[in-house]
Design an enzyme around this catalytic site. Structure first.
Site, PDB file in Angstrom:
ATOM      1  N   THR A 168      -1.543   7.747  -0.778  1.00  0.00           N
ATOM      2  CA  THR A 168      -2.784   7.258  -1.577  1.00  0.00           C
ATOM      3  C   THR A 168      -3.638   5.994  -0.991  1.00  0.00           C
ATOM      4  O   THR A 168      -4.734   6.100  -1.357  1.00  0.00           O
ATOM      5  CB  THR A 168      -2.459   7.163  -3.050  1.00  0.00           C
ATOM      6  OG1 THR A 168      -1.533   5.893  -3.013  1.00  0.00           O
ATOM      7  CG2 THR A 168      -1.642   8.362  -3.462  1.00  0.00           C
TER       8      THR A 168
ATOM      9  N   ASP B 241       4.202  -5.822  10.144  1.00  0.00           N
ATOM     10  CA  ASP B 241       5.179  -5.238  10.957  1.00  0.00           C
ATOM     11  C   ASP B 241       5.280  -6.214  12.228  1.00  0.00           C
ATOM     12  O   ASP B 241       6.239  -6.705  12.911  1.00  0.00           O
ATOM     13  CB  ASP B 241       5.018  -3.929  11.408  1.00  0.00           C
ATOM     14  CG  ASP B 241       5.565  -3.050  10.525  1.00  0.00           C
ATOM     15  OD1 ASP B 241       6.371  -3.413   9.530  1.00  0.00           O
ATOM     16  OD2 ASP B 241       5.159  -1.874  10.592  1.00  0.00           O
TER      17      ASP B 241
ATOM     18  N   ASP C 121      -0.307  -2.995  12.294  1.00  0.00           N
ATOM     19  CA  ASP C 121       0.126  -3.356  11.290  1.00  0.00           C
ATOM     20  C   ASP C 121       0.419  -4.776  11.160  1.00  0.00           C
ATOM     21  O   ASP C 121       1.511  -5.177  11.866  1.00  0.00           O
ATOM     22  CB  ASP C 121       1.689  -2.484  10.818  1.00  0.00           C
ATOM     23  CG  ASP C 121       1.854  -2.779   9.389  1.00  0.00           C
ATOM     24  OD1 ASP C 121       1.989  -3.931   9.003  1.00  0.00           O
ATOM     25  OD2 ASP C 121       2.100  -1.715   8.424  1.00  0.00           O
TER      26      ASP C 121
ATOM     27  N   ARG D 283       0.747  -1.183   0.047  1.00  0.00           N
ATOM     28  CA  ARG D 283       0.023   0.094   0.025  1.00  0.00           C
ATOM     29  C   ARG D 283       0.993   1.227  -0.075  1.00  0.00           C
ATOM     30  O   ARG D 283       1.754   1.282   0.746  1.00  0.00           O
ATOM     31  CB  ARG D 283      -0.817   0.059   1.117  1.00  0.00           C
ATOM     32  CG  ARG D 283      -1.962  -0.576   1.273  1.00  0.00           C
ATOM     33  CD  ARG D 283      -3.078  -0.266   2.242  1.00  0.00           C
ATOM     34  NE  ARG D 283      -2.733   0.110   3.444  1.00  0.00           N
ATOM     35  CZ  ARG D 283      -3.670   0.550   4.427  1.00  0.00           C
ATOM     36  NH1 ARG D 283      -4.824   0.907   4.177  1.00  0.00           N
ATOM     37  NH2 ARG D 283      -3.301   1.258   5.761  1.00  0.00           N
TER      38      ARG D 283
HETATM   39  C1  PRP Z   1      -0.984  -4.611   4.592  1.00  0.00           C
HETATM   40  C2  PRP Z   1      -2.177  -5.826   4.978  1.00  0.00           C
HETATM   41  C3  PRP Z   1      -2.808  -6.012   3.434  1.00  0.00           C
HETATM   42  C4  PRP Z   1      -2.875  -4.660   3.158  1.00  0.00           C
HETATM   43  C5  PRP Z   1      -4.530  -4.251   3.371  1.00  0.00           C
HETATM   44  O1  PRP Z   1      -0.082  -4.844   3.780  1.00  0.00           O
HETATM   45  O2  PRP Z   1      -1.146  -6.901   5.148  1.00  0.00           O
HETATM   46  O3  PRP Z   1      -1.976  -6.668   2.497  1.00  0.00           O
HETATM   47  O4  PRP Z   1      -2.123  -3.873   4.010  1.00  0.00           O
HETATM   48  O5  PRP Z   1      -4.622  -2.841   3.104  1.00  0.00           O
HETATM   49  P1  PRP Z   1      -5.832  -2.406   2.044  1.00  0.00           P
HETATM   50  O6  PRP Z   1      -7.018  -3.274   2.217  1.00  0.00           O
HETATM   51  O7  PRP Z   1      -5.930  -1.035   2.407  1.00  0.00           O
HETATM   52  O8  PRP Z   1      -4.994  -2.494   0.977  1.00  0.00           O
HETATM   53  P2  PRP Z   1       1.009  -3.705   3.400  1.00  0.00           P
HETATM   54  O9  PRP Z   1       0.355  -2.796   2.119  1.00  0.00           O
HETATM   55  O10 PRP Z   1       1.255  -2.856   4.535  1.00  0.00           O
HETATM   56  O11 PRP Z   1       2.185  -4.427   3.092  1.00  0.00           O
HETATM   57  P3  PRP Z   1       3.231  -5.197   3.849  1.00  0.00           P
HETATM   58  O12 PRP Z   1       2.484  -6.625   4.528  1.00  0.00           O
HETATM   59  O13 PRP Z   1       4.418  -5.764   3.003  1.00  0.00           O
HETATM   60  O14 PRP Z   1       3.686  -4.366   5.035  1.00  0.00           O
HETATM   61  N1  URA Z   2      -2.980  -3.094   6.946  1.00  0.00           N
HETATM   62  C1  URA Z   2      -2.522  -3.655   8.248  1.00  0.00           C
HETATM   63  O1  URA Z   2      -1.832  -4.335   8.347  1.00  0.00           O
HETATM   64  N2  URA Z   2      -3.359  -3.002   9.070  1.00  0.00           N
HETATM   65  C2  URA Z   2      -4.418  -2.163   9.150  1.00  0.00           C
HETATM   66  O2  URA Z   2      -5.161  -1.966   9.742  1.00  0.00           O
HETATM   67  C3  URA Z   2      -4.366  -1.834   7.833  1.00  0.00           C
HETATM   68  C4  URA Z   2      -3.910  -2.212   6.607  1.00  0.00           C
END
Ligand code: PRP
Ligand code: URA
Length: 212
Positions: free
Chosen positions: A111, A207, A204, A107
């Protein structure tokens, strides 16, 4: 299991809800978070798999001939990186014959739109296969829709989404574009905050799983 409309199912089993509460708690450390996340994934994938098809087969027990069933779906697991990896571990244990196709989505923090940086999908799949998109967090729904789009382009008809926590906004976005996608989740939470985080959510997910 509570059905919220026929396309959203909340797994309200006490064992699953206990695990989800441990995941939500901010004091849960990454090594505990991973353990709880694996266990919760087991319950969620188990419930999502309730829709799978089986084929009857005749077998012989040590005592008598009888009839049983074997799984008949061609199953594809699609973990969304990073957080979906932990769900794939659990789903693969439950469905060892499944193929795993990873999808990398990130994400944009400004945006909130998801950008695809990796996809390991084949050029074709059996159109009657069953795909489980695995992502713990369904927030705005941008990542889920992008992942589902990849399979729709391959003309796959049966796509399910499995998440720990879903925001109403994300469910709506998925179903506005893909009304037939079945969602299995541990909870439908209240809303998204101004940063696009699910409230109350669990923070998150990536994380917390990877301690970053
Ligand atoms: C997080 C989560 C989802 C996404 C959800 O991933 O694991 O994939 O956000 O958000 P959305 O419904 O608004 O798209 P992130 O993009 O933070 O990536 P990461 O797991 O690599 O940290
Ligand atoms: N991605 C996450 O990991 N947590 C949230 O709450 C939203 C998006």
């Amino acid at each position: 299991m509570i059905a919220q409309g026929s396309k959203v199912q909340v797994v309200d089993h006490p064992l699953a809800q206990h695990l989800l509460t441990r995941l939500r708690a901010q004091e849960t450390a990454p090594h505990q978070f991973r353990r709880y996340a694996l266990a919760l994934s087991d319950f969620l994938v188990y419930e999502a798999a309730r829709q799978m098809h089986v084929r009857e087969t005749g077998i012989q027990t040590p005592v008598a001939p009888t009839k049983g069933v074997v799984l008949s779906d061609y199953v594809v697991l699609a973990p969304v990186l990073r957080a979906g990896l932990i769900m794939a571990e659990s789903a693969q244990k439950l469905m060892p014959a499944a193929r795993i196709y990873h999808i990398g989505l990130k994400r944009d923090e400004e945006t909130l739109e998801a950008k695809c940086y990796y996809d390991k999908l084949p050029t074709s799949l059996p159109t009657d296969c069953r795909v489980f998109v695995l992502d713990p967090m369904l927030a705005t729904g941008g990542s889920a829709v992008s992942a589902i789009d990849l399979f729709v382009k391959l003309q796959v008809k049966t796509i399910q989404l499995v998440s720990f926590v879903a925001a109403p906004e994300g469910i709506k976005r998925v179903h506005d574009k893909h009304p037939n996608v079945h969602i299995t989740t541990g909870s439908v939470d209240t809303k998204l905050n101004e940063l696009g985080y699910i409230v109350p959510g669990l923070g998150d997910a990536g994380d917390r799983i990877f301690g970053t």
